[in-house]
Enzyme design. Sequence first.
Site, mmCIF file in Angstrom:
data_model
loop_
_atom_site.group_PDB
_atom_site.id
_atom_site.type_symbol
_atom_site.label_atom_id
_atom_site.label_comp_id
_atom_site.label_asym_id
_atom_site.label_seq_id
_atom_site.Cartn_x
_atom_site.Cartn_y
_atom_site.Cartn_z
ATOM 1 N N SER A 162 29.601 33.115 33.322
ATOM 2 C CA SER A 162 28.234 33.284 32.814
ATOM 3 C C SER A 162 27.751 32.026 32.115
ATOM 4 O O SER A 162 28.537 31.166 31.719
ATOM 5 C CB SER A 162 28.175 34.441 31.820
ATOM 6 O OG SER A 162 28.748 35.586 32.372
HETATM 7 N N1 SAH Z 1 33.046 37.484 31.749
HETATM 8 C C1 SAH Z 1 33.247 36.555 32.823
HETATM 9 C C2 SAH Z 1 32.119 36.537 33.846
HETATM 10 C C3 SAH Z 1 32.123 37.784 34.611
HETATM 11 S S1 SAH Z 1 31.478 37.775 36.222
HETATM 12 C C4 SAH Z 1 33.511 35.150 32.319
HETATM 13 O O1 SAH Z 1 33.536 34.947 31.099
HETATM 14 O O2 SAH Z 1 33.745 34.278 33.144
HETATM 15 C C5 SAH Z 1 31.749 39.503 36.503
HETATM 16 C C6 SAH Z 1 33.158 39.881 36.855
HETATM 17 O O3 SAH Z 1 33.200 41.289 36.904
HETATM 18 C C7 SAH Z 1 33.598 39.379 38.214
HETATM 19 O O4 SAH Z 1 34.759 38.634 38.090
HETATM 20 C C8 SAH Z 1 33.826 40.659 38.999
HETATM 21 O O5 SAH Z 1 34.908 40.570 39.921
HETATM 22 C C9 SAH Z 1 34.125 41.642 37.905
HETATM 23 N N2 SAH Z 1 33.912 43.054 38.260
HETATM 24 C C10 SAH Z 1 32.922 43.591 39.022
HETATM 25 N N3 SAH Z 1 33.087 44.924 39.116
HETATM 26 C C11 SAH Z 1 34.211 45.232 38.404
HETATM 27 C C12 SAH Z 1 34.903 46.452 38.128
HETATM 28 N N4 SAH Z 1 34.495 47.637 38.608
HETATM 29 N N5 SAH Z 1 36.018 46.391 37.357
HETATM 30 C C13 SAH Z 1 36.463 45.208 36.870
HETATM 31 N N6 SAH Z 1 35.849 44.036 37.092
HETATM 32 C C14 SAH Z 1 34.736 44.050 37.853
#
Ligand code: SAH
Length: 214
Positions: free
Chosen positions: A61
Amino acid sequence: MIDDPTLKMQFLFSLRKAGIVDKQVLNAMERVDRKNFVNRVFSEKAYDDTPLPIACGQTISQPTIVGIMTQALQVKPRDKVLEVGTGSGYQAAILSLLARRVYTVERHSLLVHNATQIFKRLDISNITTILSDGGYGLEQQAPFDRIIVTAASDDPPSSLLSQLKVGGIMIIPVGQSDNIQNLIKIAKTDKGYEYQDLQPVRFVPLVAGTEKEQ
Ligand code: SAH
């Protein structure tokens, strides 16, 4: 720690300009070097206020959004925090400086692996990274003082709402992935839930199930 003093100043300035004034949050974001969490190809953009691609088609992000979400979460030193969507691990690393314990769940095994390695390398010992579908929360460690979801869903998943302590706070983007989503803050009280809109955001979608990669 961000080494270059000019880059560090610009980075902190962009956070302040976006309304991040909480000293603890600013301090944590100064201490966690975002360069550790981005692909080497993007090293030069590590302190730019922009999301960047990571493995598995996901994104780290943008720093001001990380700051706004972290500030809104109002983490206290004794808190047990759940993050849904580990991604690069950057958000979790910042939370690890503010909370007692961070559980972060991710649906891609490669991202779980990469983030675990980075936490080890940085000597961060209060984060547990778990491969699972975060839509169900993390029943075995519930309830949580704070929950932060970094992927968007139509509505806050009911498992997450129920795994939040009374007095707890959850920050989550809600809305369809191809539309404008809204970042919302949910406070759980003994009378129910209080919802507050924070700002429009754009996140990758919360996807059901887990993915195993080599
Ligand atoms: N917080 C992260 C950015 C997140 S991007 C950082 O600091 O870099 C969102 C993430 O959520 C992605 O890696 C995606 O694979 C994950 N995601 C999406 N759906 C999910 C689910 N149901 N359970 C766990 N992770 C999930």
